[in-house]
Write a protein that holds these residues in place. Structure first.
Motif, PDB file in Angstrom:
ATOM      1  N   VAL A 173       1.128  13.661  -4.585  1.00 55.09           N
ATOM      2  CA  VAL A 173       0.641  14.135  -5.884  1.00 55.09           C
ATOM      3  C   VAL A 173      -0.544  13.254  -6.305  1.00 55.09           C
ATOM      4  CG1 VAL A 173       1.205  14.506  -8.319  1.00 55.09           C
ATOM      5  CG2 VAL A 173       2.921  14.963  -6.555  1.00 55.09           C
ATOM      6  N   THR A 174      -0.376  11.957  -6.063  1.00 53.35           N
ATOM      7  CA  THR A 174      -1.472  11.033  -6.343  1.00 53.35           C
ATOM      8  C   THR A 174      -1.373   9.832  -5.408  1.00 53.35           C
ATOM      9  OG1 THR A 174      -2.633   9.751  -8.038  1.00 53.35           O
ATOM     10  CG2 THR A 174      -0.229   9.754  -8.172  1.00 53.35           C
ATOM     11  N   ALA A 175      -2.500   9.250  -5.089  1.00 51.35           N
ATOM     12  CA  ALA A 175      -2.514   8.036  -4.267  1.00 51.35           C
ATOM     13  C   ALA A 175      -3.232   6.918  -5.016  1.00 51.35           C
ATOM     14  CB  ALA A 175      -3.184   8.322  -2.927  1.00 51.35           C
ATOM     15  N   ARG A 228       0.817  -1.215   0.000  1.00 48.09           N
ATOM     16  CA  ARG A 228       0.000   0.000   0.000  1.00 48.09           C
ATOM     17  C   ARG A 228       0.852   1.265   0.000  1.00 48.09           C
ATOM     18  NH1 ARG A 228      -2.469   3.836   3.264  1.00 48.09           N
ATOM     19  NH2 ARG A 228      -0.657   3.413   4.545  1.00 48.09           N
ATOM     20  N   ARG A 229       2.078   1.151   0.504  1.00 53.07           N
ATOM     21  CA  ARG A 229       2.938   2.345   0.546  1.00 53.07           C
ATOM     22  C   ARG A 229       3.646   2.590  -0.781  1.00 53.07           C
ATOM     23  NH1 ARG A 229       4.504  -0.027   5.424  1.00 53.07           N
ATOM     24  NH2 ARG A 229       6.570  -0.491   4.594  1.00 53.07           N
ATOM     25  N   LEU A 230       3.521   1.621  -1.725  1.00 51.23           N
ATOM     26  CA  LEU A 230       4.183   1.771  -3.023  1.00 51.23           C
ATOM     27  C   LEU A 230       3.512   2.876  -3.823  1.00 51.23           C
ATOM     28  CD1 LEU A 230       4.217  -1.966  -4.164  1.00 51.23           C
ATOM     29  CD2 LEU A 230       6.182  -0.667  -3.337  1.00 51.23           C
ATOM     30  N   GLY A 231       4.195   3.271  -4.894  1.00 54.97           N
ATOM     31  CA  GLY A 231       3.493   4.140  -5.834  1.00 54.97           C
ATOM     32  C   GLY A 231       4.184   5.451  -6.072  1.00 54.97           C
ATOM     33  N   TYR A 232       4.438   5.710  -7.335  1.00 53.86           N
ATOM     34  CA  TYR A 232       5.032   6.967  -7.760  1.00 53.86           C
ATOM     35  C   TYR A 232       4.035   8.085  -7.481  1.00 53.86           C
ATOM     36  CZ  TYR A 232       7.955   9.894 -10.712  1.00 53.86           C
ATOM     37  OH  TYR A 232       8.796  10.856 -11.158  1.00 53.86           O
ATOM     38  N   GLY A 233       4.524   9.177  -6.932  1.00 57.24           N
ATOM     39  CA  GLY A 233       3.622  10.306  -6.690  1.00 57.24           C
ATOM     40  C   GLY A 233       3.174  10.416  -5.243  1.00 57.24           C
ATOM     41  N   ARG A 234       3.653   9.509  -4.394  1.00 57.42           N
ATOM     42  CA  ARG A 234       3.286   9.645  -2.989  1.00 57.42           C
ATOM     43  C   ARG A 234       4.248  10.605  -2.296  1.00 57.42           C
ATOM     44  NH1 ARG A 234       0.077   5.587   0.232  1.00 57.42           N
ATOM     45  NH2 ARG A 234      -0.906   7.578   0.586  1.00 57.42           N
TER      46      ARG A 234
END
Ligand code: EPS
Length: 390
Positions: free
Chosen positions: A344-346, A40-46
């Motif tokens: 920036v985005t989730a 859940r903590r992954l992701g570009y833009g966090r």
């Protein structure tokens, strides 16, 4: 029946979740729950918070020697800033007192203003701390356990990002359980490499502008048993349960089952999934649907076909460069919303949360249908139902 409750504020000491109604004998470890939470903590833009948040968790009750006892399962997730950095103690203290710095330039698109009106607060922090999507960490912890229970039935849930900002993925081939590692390795959790590049580019651009982005995630349920949910009453329809659960994710504004919105513009002669008899169909009682337009539910009941649930997330309402017009609730003067640390985005994380919500609905309905106080009883009941499917 499976029930669960979460508690805790975003910058408080911890989040907690209690799950009640699990059968005994389900194997679960802290590491398995932690692995789900890390996804859940992954992701570009966090934002920066995800880099230091450890989601350090403790199993408080309900598990002994690596398996559930049938008693309520309680999980605590410590907030890293509180314990590691000794931050927020005063601001979030449960002891009587007051903040020196109330937030009054309420942010449009958040619960700030309506929450203050509804609960009679004068500081938006009294609302935003609980409205925050940090709470989804507790849901994902519960979802990890629900997924383990579903695995006992051969059911699994996979998600991927199909749209981020204006960049859309081609969904020619959908990711299966075996593709989940590939999806998780994508910085935007997108299965289409061409769209992935466009999504990353769009996040970079939005980040430069101090702006935010929304998108669409798709959750796929594989090996879902036939017969979960019911046509007999509105609040037992599984598509309604799924819509409610997925819509409850912070910033989600639309939910679609199967090709819901596209089907609205089609003729009946092409929109429906033809039924065929196939002695090799397996779990669906020798019947198959030739297509997946209905998204795996008919009449509020799972058909045993691929479950397809999509969620549309609006762009986050907190911006790194606040430009949203609002009012200071003290002075009533026009202003711009206060600045908060934000992402920036989730959307990539929202996919994992949507998986969780779908898994929790499926586990709840599977327990309602098959029952059982132990995992052995639960799986025996499910197998007996399958073996005697008309
Ligand atoms: C959130 C704002 C950010 C996000 C947070 C949700 O937190 P902070 O204000 O502490 O930087 O990082 O998400 C999480 C902490 C999380 O674990 O997902 C918000 O306002 O909803």
């Amino acid at each position: 029946m499976l029930r669960y409750l979460t508690a805790g504020e975003s910058h408080g000491r911890a989040l907690v979740v209690i799950l009640e109604g699990l059968p005994a004998g389900l194997q679960i470890t802290v590491e398995e729950i932690q692995d789900e939470m890390a996804r859940r903590r992954l992701g570009y833009g966090r934002g920066p918070r995800q880099r230091f948040e450890q989601d350090e968790l403790t199993l408080i009750g309900g598990v002994r020697h690596g398996r559930t006892l049938g008693s309520p399962l309680a999980i605590e997730i410590k907030n890293s800033e509180w314990f590691r950095d000794d931050k927020w103690h005063e601001e979030m203290s449960p002891a009587p007192g007051a903040t020196k710095d109330p937030l009054t330039k309420v942010r449009p698109g958040h619960a700030d203003l309506v929450g203050m009106q509804k609960y009679g607060f004068t500081d938006a922090r009294d609302v935003l701390e609980r409205a925050s999507a940090r709470e989804t960490a507790a849901r994902v912890a519960a979802g990890a356990v629900a997924k383990k229970l579903l695995a006992e039935l051969g059911t699994s849930v996979v998600s991927h990002v199909v749209q981020l900002g204006s960049a859309r993925a081609q969904v020619g081939r959908r990711p299966t359980v075996g593709d989940l590692a590939i999806v998780d390795e994508s910085p935007v959790r997108c299965f289409d490499p061409v769209a992935e590049a466009a999504m990353i580019e769009e996040v970079k651009e939005a980040s430069k502008d101090g702006d935010s982005l929304g998108g669409v995630v798709e959750v796929l349920g594989y090996g879902v048993p036939v017969g979960l949910g019911s046509h007999v009453h509105w609040d037992r329809r599984i598509d309604a349960e799924l819509a409610r659960a997925v819509m409850s994710i912070q910033a989600v504004k639309g939910v679609e089952i199967g090709d819901g919105f596209e089907m609205a513009g089609q003729r009946g002669s092409v929109a429906h999934d033809a039924i065929v008899w196939d002695p090799n169909a397996g779990d669906a009682g020798d019947y198959r649907r030739e297509t997946t337009h209905a998204g795996g539910t008919e009449g509020g009941i799972t058909t045993g076909e691929l479950l397809v649930v999509r969620a549309a997330m609006k762009p986050l309402a907190t911006l790194n460069r606040p430009t949203l017009k609002t009012v200071d609730v003290v002075t009533k003067e026009p202003t711009v919303s206060f600045k908060e640390r934000t992402d920036v985005t989730a959307v990539p994380a929202a996919g994992v949360v949507a998986e969780t919500m779908v898994a929790l609905v499926l586990a709840t309905e599977a327990l309602r249908k098959f029952g059982g106080d132990s995992v052995a009883e639960f799986t025996r009941n499910a197998a007996a139902f399958r073996a005697t499917l008309p």
